[in-house]
Write a protein that holds these residues in place. Sequence first.
Motif, PDB file in Angstrom:
ATOM      1  N   SER A 193      -3.079   4.396  87.029  1.00  0.00           N
ATOM      2  CA  SER A 193      -2.382   3.111  86.979  1.00  0.00           C
ATOM      3  C   SER A 193      -3.300   1.980  86.526  1.00  0.00           C
ATOM      4  O   SER A 193      -3.289   0.882  87.089  1.00  0.00           O
ATOM      5  N   ARG A 194      -4.065   2.226  85.498  1.00  0.00           N
ATOM      6  CA  ARG A 194      -5.016   1.226  85.021  1.00  0.00           C
ATOM      7  C   ARG A 194      -4.318  -0.056  84.568  1.00  0.00           C
ATOM      8  O   ARG A 194      -4.924  -1.126  84.556  1.00  0.00           O
ATOM      9  N   HIS A 195      -3.043   0.048  84.216  1.00  0.00           N
ATOM     10  CA  HIS A 195      -2.308  -1.142  83.784  1.00  0.00           C
ATOM     11  C   HIS A 195      -2.104  -2.134  84.931  1.00  0.00           C
ATOM     12  O   HIS A 195      -1.743  -3.289  84.697  1.00  0.00           O
ATOM     13  N   THR A 196      -2.339  -1.710  86.171  1.00  0.00           N
ATOM     14  CA  THR A 196      -2.183  -2.612  87.326  1.00  0.00           C
ATOM     15  C   THR A 196      -3.508  -3.259  87.736  1.00  0.00           C
ATOM     16  O   THR A 196      -3.532  -4.032  88.697  1.00  0.00           O
ATOM     17  N   TRP A 197      -4.596  -2.966  87.055  1.00  0.00           N
ATOM     18  CA  TRP A 197      -5.897  -3.476  87.474  1.00  0.00           C
ATOM     19  C   TRP A 197      -6.087  -4.961  87.174  1.00  0.00           C
ATOM     20  O   TRP A 197      -6.694  -5.689  87.958  1.00  0.00           O
ATOM     21  N   ASP A 198      -5.620  -5.426  86.033  1.00  0.00           N
ATOM     22  CA  ASP A 198      -5.853  -6.804  85.578  1.00  0.00           C
ATOM     23  C   ASP A 198      -5.122  -7.788  86.494  1.00  0.00           C
ATOM     24  O   ASP A 198      -3.890  -7.808  86.549  1.00  0.00           O
ATOM     25  N   GLY A 199      -5.882  -8.617  87.191  1.00  0.00           N
ATOM     26  CA  GLY A 199      -5.278  -9.547  88.125  1.00  0.00           C
ATOM     27  C   GLY A 199      -4.447 -10.632  87.477  1.00  0.00           C
ATOM     28  O   GLY A 199      -3.682 -11.322  88.168  1.00  0.00           O
ATOM     29  N   THR A 200      -4.571 -10.809  86.168  1.00  0.00           N
ATOM     30  CA  THR A 200      -3.775 -11.814  85.468  1.00  0.00           C
ATOM     31  C   THR A 200      -2.547 -11.204  84.800  1.00  0.00           C
ATOM     32  O   THR A 200      -1.768 -11.925  84.164  1.00  0.00           O
ATOM     33  N   GLY A 201      -2.381  -9.913  84.907  1.00  0.00           N
ATOM     34  CA  GLY A 201      -1.242  -9.256  84.276  1.00  0.00           C
ATOM     35  C   GLY A 201       0.000  -9.317  85.142  1.00  0.00           C
ATOM     36  O   GLY A 201       0.080 -10.052  86.125  1.00  0.00           O
TER      37      GLY A 201
END
Length: 237
Positions: free
Chosen positions: A56-64
């Motif tokens: 789930s790397r797409h959930t890592w970015d805190g600004t996403g």
Amino acid sequence: MAGLNTGASAAVAPSVAPSSPVRVAQVHRPVTSLGPGRRLGVWFQGCTLACPGCMSRHTWDGTGGRELSIERFAALWRRALADGLDGLTVSGGEPLEQPAALGALLAAADEERRRAGATADLLVYTGWEPEELAADPATAAALDGADAVITGRYRAGEPTRLAWRGSANQRLETRTALGRERYAPFLEHRPERPELQVHVSEGEVRVIGVPRPGDLGRIERDLVRRGVTLRETSWRP
């Protein structure tokens, strides 16, 4: 997500008191692969744990992701309860990176289920280890509203067959009478195969659940055989 593999994404080629909003990756219902019964799933956005092998790397970015107000969440949860759903599952990302929002969301979920007279349970996934929770009680207090919590980093080298857990180090902890009643049969449960949900919509393929080693590759190969070409996937760097 939340130190666990609970949701992947692949792009397909061509009356609650006001509170700070939650930054979420997605909200989905019904979720049948992350807890007992049919559930509402909320995935928080943002994770600095960055467990190797996380799907789930797409959930890592805190600004996403996007913002979800507590009031909007309460309305979604109210509708889920009216439709007979059995629980709420909160994952990520890492929910404890938004502790105030997590606490407010669980409080709103509890208020709505009490108002509805429902016995739906509240389950939270976190990648924090038990000793980290003990060392930071102020942050850990955000979990106080949960009936059950699954803790621990995802460790790709320690696979497990335990229900709803991605690696053998992770623990399912029950915290309330409802949690003990609902989850006691699953503490040591090892299903023959994990249940995974696959949804295709708006140019994306989403996999919800906790896959075992090789499952995502098999899903990808099956999609290719069906003529679906994946441009990028959340489970590869």
